[in-house]
Design a protein around this motif. Structure first.
Motif, PDB file in Angstrom:
ATOM      1  N   ALA A  89       0.795  -1.483   0.043  1.00  0.00           N
ATOM      2  CA  ALA A  89       0.526   0.156   0.038  1.00  0.00           C
ATOM      3  C   ALA A  89       0.679   1.561   0.107  1.00  0.00           C
ATOM      4  O   ALA A  89       1.704   1.112   0.883  1.00  0.00           O
ATOM      5  N   PRO A  90       0.468   2.083  -0.703  1.00  0.00           N
ATOM      6  CA  PRO A  90       1.421   4.038  -0.520  1.00  0.00           C
ATOM      7  C   PRO A  90       0.431   4.401  -0.144  1.00  0.00           C
ATOM      8  O   PRO A  90      -0.427   4.652   0.266  1.00  0.00           O
ATOM      9  N   LEU A  91       1.808   4.770   1.108  1.00  0.00           N
ATOM     10  CA  LEU A  91       1.754   5.225   1.892  1.00  0.00           C
ATOM     11  C   LEU A  91       1.936   7.411   2.352  1.00  0.00           C
ATOM     12  O   LEU A  91       0.778   7.393   2.471  1.00  0.00           O
ATOM     13  N   PHE A  92       3.021   7.560   1.330  1.00  0.00           N
ATOM     14  CA  PHE A  92       2.858   8.828   1.185  1.00  0.00           C
ATOM     15  C   PHE A  92       3.925   8.901   0.075  1.00  0.00           C
ATOM     16  O   PHE A  92       5.208   8.098   0.214  1.00  0.00           O
ATOM     17  N   GLU A  93       4.145   9.895  -0.911  1.00  0.00           N
ATOM     18  CA  GLU A  93       5.456  10.148  -1.372  1.00  0.00           C
ATOM     19  C   GLU A  93       6.284  11.101  -1.535  1.00  0.00           C
ATOM     20  O   GLU A  93       5.786  13.101  -0.246  1.00  0.00           O
ATOM     21  N   THR A 147      25.956  16.846  14.707  1.00  0.00           N
ATOM     22  CA  THR A 147      27.220  17.106  13.684  1.00  0.00           C
ATOM     23  C   THR A 147      26.100  17.198  12.129  1.00  0.00           C
ATOM     24  O   THR A 147      26.004  16.337  11.746  1.00  0.00           O
ATOM     25  N   LEU A 148      25.628  18.448  11.716  1.00  0.00           N
ATOM     26  CA  LEU A 148      24.528  18.272  10.742  1.00  0.00           C
ATOM     27  C   LEU A 148      25.931  18.344   9.224  1.00  0.00           C
ATOM     28  O   LEU A 148      26.690  19.659   9.207  1.00  0.00           O
ATOM     29  N   GLY A 149      25.469  18.053   8.212  1.00  0.00           N
ATOM     30  CA  GLY A 149      26.157  18.034   7.035  1.00  0.00           C
ATOM     31  C   GLY A 149      25.418  18.593   6.008  1.00  0.00           C
ATOM     32  O   GLY A 149      24.581  19.878   6.262  1.00  0.00           O
ATOM     33  N   SER A 150      25.042  17.637   4.522  1.00  0.00           N
ATOM     34  CA  SER A 150      24.352  17.840   4.169  1.00  0.00           C
ATOM     35  C   SER A 150      22.927  18.356   4.951  1.00  0.00           C
ATOM     36  O   SER A 150      22.359  17.894   4.930  1.00  0.00           O
ATOM     37  N   GLU A 151      22.541  19.253   3.102  1.00  0.00           N
ATOM     38  CA  GLU A 151      21.402  19.780   2.788  1.00  0.00           C
ATOM     39  C   GLU A 151      19.752  19.169   2.358  1.00  0.00           C
ATOM     40  O   GLU A 151      20.271  18.962   0.966  1.00  0.00           O
ATOM     41  N   ARG A 152      19.035  18.929   2.597  1.00  0.00           N
ATOM     42  CA  ARG A 152      18.010  18.859   2.216  1.00  0.00           C
ATOM     43  C   ARG A 152      16.754  19.652   2.082  1.00  0.00           C
ATOM     44  O   ARG A 152      16.426  20.093   3.418  1.00  0.00           O
ATOM     45  N   HIS A 153      15.929  19.466   0.564  1.00  0.00           N
ATOM     46  CA  HIS A 153      14.846  20.076   0.423  1.00  0.00           C
ATOM     47  C   HIS A 153      13.245  19.136   0.256  1.00  0.00           C
ATOM     48  O   HIS A 153      13.140  19.125  -0.945  1.00  0.00           O
ATOM     49  N   VAL A 154      13.039  18.960   1.504  1.00  0.00           N
ATOM     50  CA  VAL A 154      11.999  17.428   0.920  1.00  0.00           C
ATOM     51  C   VAL A 154      10.797  17.856   1.611  1.00  0.00           C
ATOM     52  O   VAL A 154       9.604  18.738   1.597  1.00  0.00           O
ATOM     53  N   GLN A 155       9.669  17.171   0.323  1.00  0.00           N
ATOM     54  CA  GLN A 155       8.262  17.327   0.106  1.00  0.00           C
ATOM     55  C   GLN A 155       7.512  16.253   0.332  1.00  0.00           C
ATOM     56  O   GLN A 155       7.488  15.069  -0.647  1.00  0.00           O
ATOM     57  N   VAL A 156       6.175  16.148   1.131  1.00  0.00           N
ATOM     58  CA  VAL A 156       5.368  15.482   1.954  1.00  0.00           C
ATOM     59  C   VAL A 156       4.209  15.013   1.637  1.00  0.00           C
ATOM     60  O   VAL A 156       4.439  16.723   1.528  1.00  0.00           O
ATOM     61  N   ARG A 157       3.407  13.998   0.920  1.00  0.00           N
ATOM     62  CA  ARG A 157       2.112  14.204   0.505  1.00  0.00           C
ATOM     63  C   ARG A 157       1.762  12.781   0.799  1.00  0.00           C
ATOM     64  O   ARG A 157       2.392  11.710   0.441  1.00  0.00           O
ATOM     65  N   VAL A 158       0.948  13.075   1.813  1.00  0.00           N
ATOM     66  CA  VAL A 158       0.288  12.000   2.200  1.00  0.00           C
ATOM     67  C   VAL A 158      -0.213  11.461   1.627  1.00  0.00           C
ATOM     68  O   VAL A 158      -1.472  11.911   1.158  1.00  0.00           O
ATOM     69  N   GLU A 159      -0.566   9.747   1.166  1.00  0.00           N
ATOM     70  CA  GLU A 159      -1.164   8.823   0.774  1.00  0.00           C
ATOM     71  C   GLU A 159      -2.726   8.043   1.259  1.00  0.00           C
ATOM     72  O   GLU A 159      -3.405   8.246   1.920  1.00  0.00           O
ATOM     73  N   GLY A 163      -3.848  13.497   1.622  1.00  0.00           N
ATOM     74  CA  GLY A 163      -4.602  14.948   0.914  1.00  0.00           C
ATOM     75  C   GLY A 163      -3.220  15.724   1.820  1.00  0.00           C
ATOM     76  O   GLY A 163      -3.113  16.689   1.121  1.00  0.00           O
ATOM     77  N   ALA A 164      -2.686  15.645   3.105  1.00  0.00           N
ATOM     78  CA  ALA A 164      -2.101  16.760   3.524  1.00  0.00           C
ATOM     79  C   ALA A 164      -0.606  16.559   2.717  1.00  0.00           C
ATOM     80  O   ALA A 164       0.257  15.786   1.986  1.00  0.00           O
ATOM     81  N   ALA A 165      -0.252  18.083   3.122  1.00  0.00           N
ATOM     82  CA  ALA A 165       0.736  18.032   2.422  1.00  0.00           C
ATOM     83  C   ALA A 165       2.203  18.798   2.969  1.00  0.00           C
ATOM     84  O   ALA A 165       1.356  19.739   3.809  1.00  0.00           O
ATOM     85  N   TYR A 166       2.939  18.380   2.906  1.00  0.00           N
ATOM     86  CA  TYR A 166       4.139  19.508   4.025  1.00  0.00           C
ATOM     87  C   TYR A 166       5.325  19.948   3.104  1.00  0.00           C
ATOM     88  O   TYR A 166       6.023  18.767   2.839  1.00  0.00           O
ATOM     89  N   GLU A 167       6.289  20.878   3.406  1.00  0.00           N
ATOM     90  CA  GLU A 167       7.374  21.388   2.934  1.00  0.00           C
ATOM     91  C   GLU A 167       8.226  21.051   4.418  1.00  0.00           C
ATOM     92  O   GLU A 167       8.212  21.310   5.410  1.00  0.00           O
ATOM     93  N   VAL A 205       9.685   9.691  -4.995  1.00  0.00           N
ATOM     94  CA  VAL A 205       9.508   8.174  -4.198  1.00  0.00           C
ATOM     95  C   VAL A 205       8.204   8.050  -3.496  1.00  0.00           C
ATOM     96  O   VAL A 205       8.073   8.886  -2.707  1.00  0.00           O
ATOM     97  N   GLU A 206       7.663   6.605  -3.910  1.00  0.00           N
ATOM     98  CA  GLU A 206       6.345   6.251  -3.460  1.00  0.00           C
ATOM     99  C   GLU A 206       6.827   5.498  -2.344  1.00  0.00           C
ATOM    100  O   GLU A 206       7.353   4.086  -2.582  1.00  0.00           O
ATOM    101  N   VAL A 207       6.927   5.875  -0.998  1.00  0.00           N
ATOM    102  CA  VAL A 207       6.513   4.745   0.295  1.00  0.00           C
ATOM    103  C   VAL A 207       6.298   3.653   0.574  1.00  0.00           C
ATOM    104  O   VAL A 207       4.905   4.465   0.357  1.00  0.00           O
ATOM    105  N   LEU A 208       6.060   2.373   0.242  1.00  0.00           N
ATOM    106  CA  LEU A 208       5.224   1.372   0.625  1.00  0.00           C
ATOM    107  C   LEU A 208       5.585   1.290   1.969  1.00  0.00           C
ATOM    108  O   LEU A 208       6.553   1.103   2.596  1.00  0.00           O
ATOM    109  N   GLY A 209       4.105   0.184   2.562  1.00  0.00           N
ATOM    110  CA  GLY A 209       4.932  -0.150   4.164  1.00  0.00           C
ATOM    111  C   GLY A 209       5.347  -0.943   4.593  1.00  0.00           C
ATOM    112  O   GLY A 209       6.225  -1.442   5.353  1.00  0.00           O
ATOM    113  N   GLY A 210       5.803  -1.367   3.006  1.00  0.00           N
ATOM    114  CA  GLY A 210       7.139  -2.886   3.483  1.00  0.00           C
ATOM    115  C   GLY A 210       7.623  -2.242   2.984  1.00  0.00           C
ATOM    116  O   GLY A 210       9.640  -2.914   4.251  1.00  0.00           O
TER     117      GLY A 210
END
Length: 778
Positions: free
Chosen positions: A278-282, A334-346, A394-398, A530-535
């Motif tokens: 099952a796809p959980l979020f993207e 000790t923080l290194g590389s940066e990420r700009h992540v967007q999450v959309r809940v399914e 449908g929830a989404a956040y950055e 990336v579509e994250v699955l329950g597995g």
């Protein structure tokens, strides 16, 4: 239009300057001076409204209404610019924030992690505070102070700025904002203003006026110099150090308690079994090797790992606090590389927000979720976030985040494990300690010991999620019984839930502050969503190293082919062949006896049975009757016991019991006897209610009871005036004479007759209702 006097203008300017110095203390809570735009706007709106009211000779009420109109008109663009229409006009959302902000905003400030950026109306707090102080202060300066210009009356105007100054301290943090400068400046301005205000009441001219001005300048200079000197010395000697400052946010515990929600790790198998495909979020913005963090668990009870509650989390645990868009930094990382992540809940629907690394900013995008920004909590030490109202499809956040640097093992050989206060683990099986010592062997440094445990679990165990496709079964759970089973079976079999739990307990046995992290490890391709699955669910262990941060360990094995135990089959021994005798044809007839089984029902053996319609009738009639009559029966039994107790004992108490029974029965009929007072007062109150309800004919207007003695008796079953009955019972109780049984019976008879007469006059409905009521006079 009336022109303001010069002294009033000076008072207003001094009041405004003091208010700005006081409200500047909010800087530590808001993390900058952007809130001053709202504060200055509040000062201007409140001051101008009061000045306009004085100039046009408005009354106080019209002036306040004018100020409220200005507050609502200007407030939206200066406090919630995103909610303003065309950037300058108020909107419904903005007006709502201006109304609820002064009510709830102060509580949000002391519970939200700094810098305070949520909820959207939080900037209304300094705006409203400055507006209120400016409005009240200017009203006093233009209407009340001119009546009698004294320094004492002028000092009343300082109350508002002083409250603003104190609120900046209490709502701020333990780091003060220019405490010495602001404190001395506030004292100097206040003292100079009071000194000049006091001198303004002295009338003089010519040389006297010049001499007075010189004295005022000299005196004021001395006061300023003394204030600066005393303030500097007192500030150095008496000012508390940062940890000792009293601020409300250190005394208020955020209302979020993780123990109100199930342990995330307890639902591990739900993802691997029920939601595997099952796809959980993207997620977009991930790079190869990145994992999604869901929840960090640092408390073990013997049944499960869970997030420590507010009473158990140590000073290094961080805890979950309300945050805005800007997230607080972790204390150890000790923080290194940066990420700009967007999450959309399914298909995901829990309270824990999937995050990556340690966040710097988090913005809720969809309208349904952003409206609940006040439900967001974040733990910087764990790098995890919670939306207490839960995520939905449908929830989404950055999320802007930075990743923890993972040093190589060789780089950590000389680095000690960080000393952190962690919740104690409970009910740990003994086999955990034995296995930990076995795997550690001769390793001496912390990183070598932890890697040895990780390697031992990974190489000696086998992976199984307990699915039908797995070669061997694997039971879910990570309680003490499951950990014992993991180590005592012929082969270690489990998945990330068991291996991560076991390693964390083994690390705790060695004295290292370990925690279990649950998340997802999807396959990531560069630049693709990336579509994250329950597995994709996984779990790992983290241990903090001094000056480095939390280093991850993944003890789950990759081997899935568990070797099968070979059990030798018993060898067959050949037997000699023996000729069997011939079988008799009638053997079955000899061995078996024919038995006839009667399958027919014999009603004669059944007990007496009622037809079905009887049961239906009984249920349809009996149940309603029971509902109606059983309460009445219970109340009647209680009333009967009450009456028996009152008719027992000494005769004077039995006579008094007649009155108590009368009052209770009147109350059950719907009358309201006074709670306190004498019998005569209660009687008059009840008679008045009887007359008001049109039932006065039930009681006679003449005396029906004579003197209370054995020889004088009232007519049997005749109602009497309540006041007369109360007076006769008072004489029985307080007269000092012996009360005969006959007199007691007369009192009860008279009381019952009066009550029955009123009950008959009140009607059947009130009598019926009174049977369900139970009153007890105290």
């Amino acid at each position: 239009m009336t022109r303001l006097p010069r002294t009033a203008v000076t008072d207003i300017l001094a009041l405004s300057l003091l208010s700005l110095l006081g409200i500047a203390g909010y800087e530590t809570a808001f993390g900058g001076l952007n809130f001053l735009v709202a504060a200055v706007a509040g000062l201007v709106v409140g001051t101008l409204a009061a000045v306009a009211g004085a100039a046009w000779r408005f009354g106080v009420v019209p002036t306040v209404l004018l100020a409220m109109a200005g507050y609502l008109l200007v407030g939206t663009p200066v406090t919630m610019p995103d909610a303003a229409l065309f950037a300058v006009l108020p909107s419904l959302e903005g007006l709502t924030g201006l109304v609820i902000g002064p009510v709830y905003g102060w509580a949000d400030i002391v519970t939200i992690g700094t810098p305070v950026e949520a909820p959207y109306y939080v900037a209304v707090v300094p705006y409203f505070a400055a507006w209120l102080v400016a409005l009240v202060g200017t009203l006093l300066a233009t209407r009340w102070l001119p009546r009698r210009r004294t320094a004492l009356r002028a000092s009343v105007l300082l109350i508002g700025p002083v409250v603003l100054y104190l609120s900046g301290v209490l709502l701020g943090t333990d780091e003060a904002y220019l405490a010495a400068v602001r404190g001395v400046a506030f004292a100097v301005v206040a003292l100079v203003w009071l000194a000049w205000r006091r001198g303004a009441t002295v009338e003089s001219s010519g040389d006297g006026a010049a001499r007075l001005r010189r004295q005022k300048v000299a005196g004021t200079s001395a006061v300023v110099a003394g204030a600066i000197a005393i303030g500097a010395v007192a500030g150095i000697a008496l000012a508390p150090v940062s940890p000792d400052r009293f601020v409300l946010r250190e005394e208020v515990v955020p209302p979020f308690d993780p123990l109100e929600f199930p342990s995330p790790l307890a639902g591990f198998r739900h993802y691997t079994k029920d939601l595997a495909e099952a796809p959980l979020f993207e997620v977009t913005g991930l790079e190869p090797g990145d994992v999604v963090r869901l929840a960090t668990m640092d408390a073990y009870t013997g049944r499960l790992w869970n997030v420590a509650g507010p009473d158990d989390v140590g000073p290094d645990g961080g805890g979950y606090a309300i945050v805005g868009a800007t997230l607080p930094e972790p204390l150890l990382a000790t923080l290194g590389s940066e990420r700009h992540v967007q999450v959309r809940v399914e298909g995901y629907g829990d309270v824990w927000l999937p995050t990556v690394g340690y966040g710097e900013t988090l913005a809720l995008q969809d309208r349904g979720t952003s409206d609940r920004a006040g439900d967001l909590r974040y733990n910087p030490a764990a790098g995890t976030a919670v939306l207490t109202s839960g995520l939905a499809e449908g929830a989404a956040y950055e999320l802007d985040t930075r990743m923890q640097v993972e040093p190589e093992t060789d780089e950590l050989l000389e680095v000690p494990v960080a000393t952190l206060a962690m919740p104690a683990v409970q009910n740990v099986p003994d086999v955990v300690a034995a296995k930990a010592d076995e795997y550690v062997g001769d390793a001496t440094t912390p990183i070598e010991q932890l890697r040895a445990i990780e390697t031992g679990l990974k190489t000696n165990g086998f992976l199984s999620h307990g699915l039908a496709s797995d070669t061997v079964p694997s039971r879910a759970g990570h309680g003490a019984d499951r950990i014992i089973e993991l180590f005592t079976r012929t082969q270690m079999v489990g998945d990330e839930e068991q291996y991560a739990s076991a390693m964390a307990l083994m690390a705790r046995h060695l004295g290292y502050p370990a925690r279990v992290v649950m998340g997802f490890a999807p396959e990531v391709r560069e630049g693709e969503a990336v579509e994250v699955l329950g597995g994709d669910v996984t779990a790992w262990v983290e241990v903090p190293f001094e000056g480095v941060g939390w280093v991850s360990f993944r003890p789950t094995p990759d081997q899935v082919d568990v070797p099968q135990e070979q059990t030798p089959k018993p060898k067959s021994e050949p037997q000699p062949q023996v000729r069997q005798p011939p079988r008799s044809e009638d053997e079955e007839e000899q061995l078996l006896t024919t038995v006839e089984i009667d399958d027919s029902d014999d009603d004669r053996d059944r007990p007496f049975a009622l037809p079905g319609w009887v049961w239906v009738t009984f249920a349809s009639v009996g149940i309603p009757l029971a509902i109606v009559l059983l309460p009445m029966l219970v109340v009647a039994l209680v009333k009967g016991d009450r009456r028996r107790r009152r008719r027992s004992g000494a005769n004077d108490r039995r006579a008094a019991g007649a009155w108590e029974e009368l009052v209770d029965r009147y109350a059950e009929l719907g009358f309201e006897p006074p709670v306190q007072g004498t019998r005569l007062q209660a009687a008059r109150a009840l008679e008045r209610q009887v007359d008001e309800q049109g039932l006065g004919s039930a009681l006679p207007s003449t005396v029906g009871v004579g003197r209370a003695d054995a020889a004088t008796r009232a007519p049997a079953a005749a109602p009497v005036r309540l006041a007369t009955l109360a007076a006769t019972i008072d004489r029985d109780v307080f007269g000092g004479a012996d009360v005969s049984d006959a007199v007691v019976d007369d009192r009860w008879t008279a009381a019952d007759a009066s009550t029955d007469a009123v009950a008959r006059a009140a009607g059947r409905l009130r009598r019926l209702v009174s049977r369900y009521r139970l009153h007890r006079r105290r």
